[in-house]
Design an enzyme around this catalytic site. Structure first.
Site, PDB file in Angstrom:
ATOM      1  N   ARG A  13       0.805  -1.225   0.000  1.00  9.48           N
ATOM      2  CA  ARG A  13       0.000   0.000   0.000  1.00  9.48           C
ATOM      3  C   ARG A  13       0.841   1.279   0.000  1.00  9.48           C
ATOM      4  NH1 ARG A  13      -3.987  -0.705   4.781  1.00  9.48           N
ATOM      5  NH2 ARG A  13      -2.663  -2.486   5.297  1.00  9.48           N
ATOM      6  N   GLY A  76       2.416 -15.566   7.829  1.00  9.00           N
ATOM      7  CA  GLY A  76       1.789 -15.068   9.056  1.00  9.00           C
ATOM      8  C   GLY A  76       2.804 -14.696  10.122  1.00  9.00           C
ATOM      9  N   THR A  77       2.335 -13.962  11.114  1.00  9.38           N
ATOM     10  CA  THR A  77       3.239 -13.470  12.164  1.00  9.38           C
ATOM     11  C   THR A  77       3.820 -14.608  13.001  1.00  9.38           C
ATOM     12  OG1 THR A  77       1.247 -13.036  13.472  1.00  9.38           O
ATOM     13  CG2 THR A  77       2.238 -11.146  12.370  1.00  9.38           C
ATOM     14  N   GLY A  99       8.663  -3.777  12.474  1.00  8.51           N
ATOM     15  CA  GLY A  99       9.514  -2.817  11.772  1.00  8.51           C
ATOM     16  C   GLY A  99       8.767  -1.620  11.241  1.00  8.51           C
TER      17      GLY A  99
HETATM   18  C1  UD1 Z   1      -1.400  -8.165  13.531  1.00 15.34           C
HETATM   19  C2  UD1 Z   1      -2.016  -8.978  14.676  1.00 15.34           C
HETATM   20  C3  UD1 Z   1      -3.257  -8.265  15.210  1.00 15.34           C
HETATM   21  C4  UD1 Z   1      -2.877  -6.870  15.681  1.00 15.34           C
HETATM   22  C5  UD1 Z   1      -2.187  -6.121  14.543  1.00 15.34           C
HETATM   23  C6  UD1 Z   1      -1.653  -4.823  15.052  1.00 15.34           C
HETATM   24  C7  UD1 Z   1      -1.563 -11.302  14.114  1.00 15.34           C
HETATM   25  C8  UD1 Z   1      -2.103 -12.556  13.569  1.00 15.34           C
HETATM   26  N1  UD1 Z   1      -2.391 -10.279  14.173  1.00 15.34           N
HETATM   27  O1  UD1 Z   1      -2.379  -8.147  12.515  1.00 15.34           O
HETATM   28  O2  UD1 Z   1      -3.814  -8.983  16.293  1.00 15.34           O
HETATM   29  O3  UD1 Z   1      -4.036  -6.180  16.097  1.00 15.34           O
HETATM   30  O4  UD1 Z   1      -1.079  -6.871  14.022  1.00 15.34           O
HETATM   31  O5  UD1 Z   1      -1.212  -4.056  13.960  1.00 15.34           O
HETATM   32  O6  UD1 Z   1      -0.430 -11.248  14.498  1.00 15.34           O
HETATM   33  N2  UD1 Z   1       4.833  -9.887   9.150  1.00 15.34           N
HETATM   34  C9  UD1 Z   1       5.904 -10.642   8.784  1.00 15.34           C
HETATM   35  N3  UD1 Z   1       5.693 -11.846   8.229  1.00 15.34           N
HETATM   36  C10 UD1 Z   1       4.446 -12.348   8.024  1.00 15.34           C
HETATM   37  C11 UD1 Z   1       3.356 -11.554   8.394  1.00 15.34           C
HETATM   38  C12 UD1 Z   1       3.570 -10.327   8.964  1.00 15.34           C
HETATM   39  O7  UD1 Z   1       7.049 -10.237   8.938  1.00 15.34           O
HETATM   40  O8  UD1 Z   1       4.341 -13.472   7.501  1.00 15.34           O
HETATM   41  C13 UD1 Z   1       5.059  -8.577   9.756  1.00 15.34           C
HETATM   42  C14 UD1 Z   1       4.570  -7.440   8.877  1.00 15.34           C
HETATM   43  O9  UD1 Z   1       5.611  -6.937   8.075  1.00 15.34           O
HETATM   44  C15 UD1 Z   1       4.107  -6.418   9.881  1.00 15.34           C
HETATM   45  C16 UD1 Z   1       3.695  -7.244  11.087  1.00 15.34           C
HETATM   46  O10 UD1 Z   1       4.301  -8.511  10.930  1.00 15.34           O
HETATM   47  O11 UD1 Z   1       5.143  -5.567  10.289  1.00 15.34           O
HETATM   48  C17 UD1 Z   1       2.222  -7.350  11.242  1.00 15.34           C
HETATM   49  O12 UD1 Z   1       1.696  -8.014  10.107  1.00 15.34           O
HETATM   50  P1  UD1 Z   1       0.283  -7.672   9.548  1.00 15.34           P
HETATM   51  O13 UD1 Z   1      -0.003  -8.554   8.390  1.00 15.34           O
HETATM   52  O14 UD1 Z   1       0.176  -6.222   9.335  1.00 15.34           O
HETATM   53  O15 UD1 Z   1      -0.649  -8.131  10.763  1.00 15.34           O
HETATM   54  P2  UD1 Z   1      -2.114  -7.693  11.002  1.00 15.34           P
HETATM   55  O16 UD1 Z   1      -2.983  -8.497  10.127  1.00 15.34           O
HETATM   56  O17 UD1 Z   1      -2.239  -6.238  10.918  1.00 15.34           O
END
Ligand code: UD1
Ligand code: CA
Length: 462
Positions: A13, A76-77, A99
């Site tokens: 985005r 996923g996280t 980050g």
């Molecule tokens: C995540 C949380 C959610 C919280 C929100 C806050 C989970 C499942 N959900 O959701 O509860 O309210 O953050 O903003 O954790 N990332 C990786 N690798 C991945 C996926 C994500 O490095 O495979 C990093 C992203 O770059 C980002 C962060 O993790 O910095 C959060 O990922 P994002 O996909 O934005 O999570 P949300 O769906 O927003």
């Protein structure tokens, strides 16, 4: 403590070729803000999870002594943290940061650590109450207020979506527990992702203590997903920096119209007018006044000096009681002594100008060494460049240089010399002597100025 910073997201985005975490806030990459907060906690290790193609991120931070882990696919996280696990010290807890969440106070993270330790927890969550919790995971608590699990917005029931306590994403976990939990996560959810948030239910299942705390300000946990969010956080950060300057006694004519992209160190009674930009490390000593619309980058300004409107200063050192501008340009390598005056449309580069010397109008001083009490007249140019090499001009103390003078370097003007206006100086000028090179003035008597034919009879349109 271990710290894991998740930075594998592509940031689609942002609509940018630059990885999201390298976009800057206050002149510093987002990820660097997070690393700085992390380092303030003196962790045993900082491990950064970057995505496929994130080499630019690593290259930009190579000197910081970090551990880098690649998450090839963003599953996923939970999957992201799993990639970092082999590199962590299992005897110490692990703090998870993001980050793209740049403004978390180190003190807030410290408090999370304190509740984790004080309550002998397996997990400590940083949560927040939001009037508009849309998009966030929600904290589900039982009637006694104990955290039961986190449910992602997309997986939540209508009732769960009414919950206003959200998961900021930042958490501190027992690393041995993470080693048990993370490999067992499932991706059977609406997004088909391995959710880090599912470890909360696993901790409950294991009968372990979960604690939580909240940040002082909501912006501490706001992330950047779009240029609009980046701009909004930039304004919040600048407002905070301006408030801190005001608290120290710096007079800002408008705290909403200053930008600090680096370090601004101010003495007592410093006044800064509207729309100034400070970059790198800028030091303003006592009583310095900065006029409106100035740009200062890596500059040191001595006490009582005034920088007037629209001046642009970079990598320069200025003495005390100097007057610079309006419309002055100081380029890298400029060193000015006390009480030096640099006026409008004067450019100085890689030059030193000693105390009480003046260049008040329209001049270029490049690669020059200028002594004390020198007067550089309007239109004076150091011809420092022959198309291949740069040469130095030396102007000794008490020299007076008339207007519209070219100093063809290398050349020296000795102490007390005077150069007549219009001189093109190609050889050294002797001390205490008038040197002038210009065609002699003649008066042509009887000369008549030409007149246009038929001027009176025929009106012309032009
Ligand atoms: C995540 C949380 C959610 C919280 C929100 C806050 C989970 C499942 N959900 O959701 O509860 O309210 O953050 O903003 O954790 N990332 C990786 N690798 C991945 C996926 C994500 O490095 O495979 C990093 C992203 O770059 C980002 C962060 O993790 O910095 C959060 O990922 P994002 O996909 O934005 O999570 P949300 O769906 O927003
Ligand atoms: Ca997010």
């Amino acid at each position: 403590m271990n710290i894991v910073i998740l930075a594998a997201g592509q940031g689609k985005r942002m609509h940018s070729a630059l990885p999201k975490v390298l976009h800057t806030l206050a002149g510093k990459p987002l990820l660097r803000h997070v690393i700085d907060a992390a380092q303030a906690l003196q962790p045993t290790r900082i491990c950064i999870v970057r995505g496929h193609g994130g080499e630019a991120v690593r290259a930009a931070m190579s000197e910081l002594g970090l551990t880098w882990v690649v998450q090839e696919q963003q599953l996923g996280t939970g999957h992201a943290v799993l990639q970092a696990l082999p590199y962590l010290d299992p005897t110490r807890a692990t703090l998870i940061l993001y980050g793209d969440v740049p403004l978390t106070r180190a003190a807030t993270l410290q408090r999370l650590r304190e509740v984790f330790v004080a309550e002998n927890s397996a997990l400590a969550l940083l949560t927040a109450q939001l009037a508009q919790p849309q998009g966030y995971g929600r904290i589900v608590r039982d009637h006694a207020g104990h955290v039961q699990r986190i449910v992602e917005e997309k997986d939540a029931t209508d009732a769960e979506r009414q919950i206003t306590e959200i998961n900021t994403g930042i958490l501190l976990a027992d690393t041995a527990a993470l080693l048990r939990w993370l490999p067992t996560l499932s991706n059977q959810n609406v997004q088909g992702e391995y959710y880090l948030t599912d470890i909360v239910a696993l901790a409950v299942r294991d009968g372990l203590q979960i604690s939580s705390t909240q940040p002082q300000d909501a912006w501490e946990t706001e992330g950047v997903n779009s240029p609009a969010q980046l701009a909004a956080l930039e304004r919040i950060h600048q407002r905070n920096l301006a408030a801190a300057l005001l608290d120290q006694g710096v007079r800002l004519c408008d705290p909403a119209r200053i930008d600090v992209r680096g370090e601004l160190i101010c003495g007592q009674d410093v006044a800064i007018d509207a729309n100034c930009l400070f970059e790198g490390r800028v030091e303003l000593a006592d009583g310095v006044e900065i006029g409106p619309n100035c740009v200062l980058k890596d500059v040191k300004v001595g006490a009582g000096t005034r920088i007037a409107a629209f001046s642009h200063l970079e990598s320069a050192t200025i003495g005390q009681q100097a007057v610079i501008g309006p419309y002055a340009r100081l380029r890298p390598g400029t060193v000015l002594g006390d009480e030096v005056h640099i006026g409008n449309f004067v450019e100085v580069k890689n030059s030193s100008i000693a105390s009480q010397s003046k260049a008040n109008h329209l001049a270029y001083v490049g690669d020059a060494t200028v002594g004390q009490r020198v007067n550089i007249g309007a239109g004076t140019i150091t011809c420092n460049y022959d198309g291949a090499n740069k040469h130095r001009t030396v102007i000794e103390d008490d020299v007076f240089i008339g207007s519209d003078t070219q100093l063809v370097a290398p050349v020296t003007i000795h102490k007390g010399a005077t150069l007549g206006a219009g001189t093109t100086l190609t050889k050294d000028a002797a001390a205490d002597t008038l040197t002038v090179s210009r065609a002699r003035q003649v008066a042509v008597t009887g000369w008549k100025r030409p007149v246009k034919p038929n001027k009176a009879s025929k009106p012309e349109s032009s």
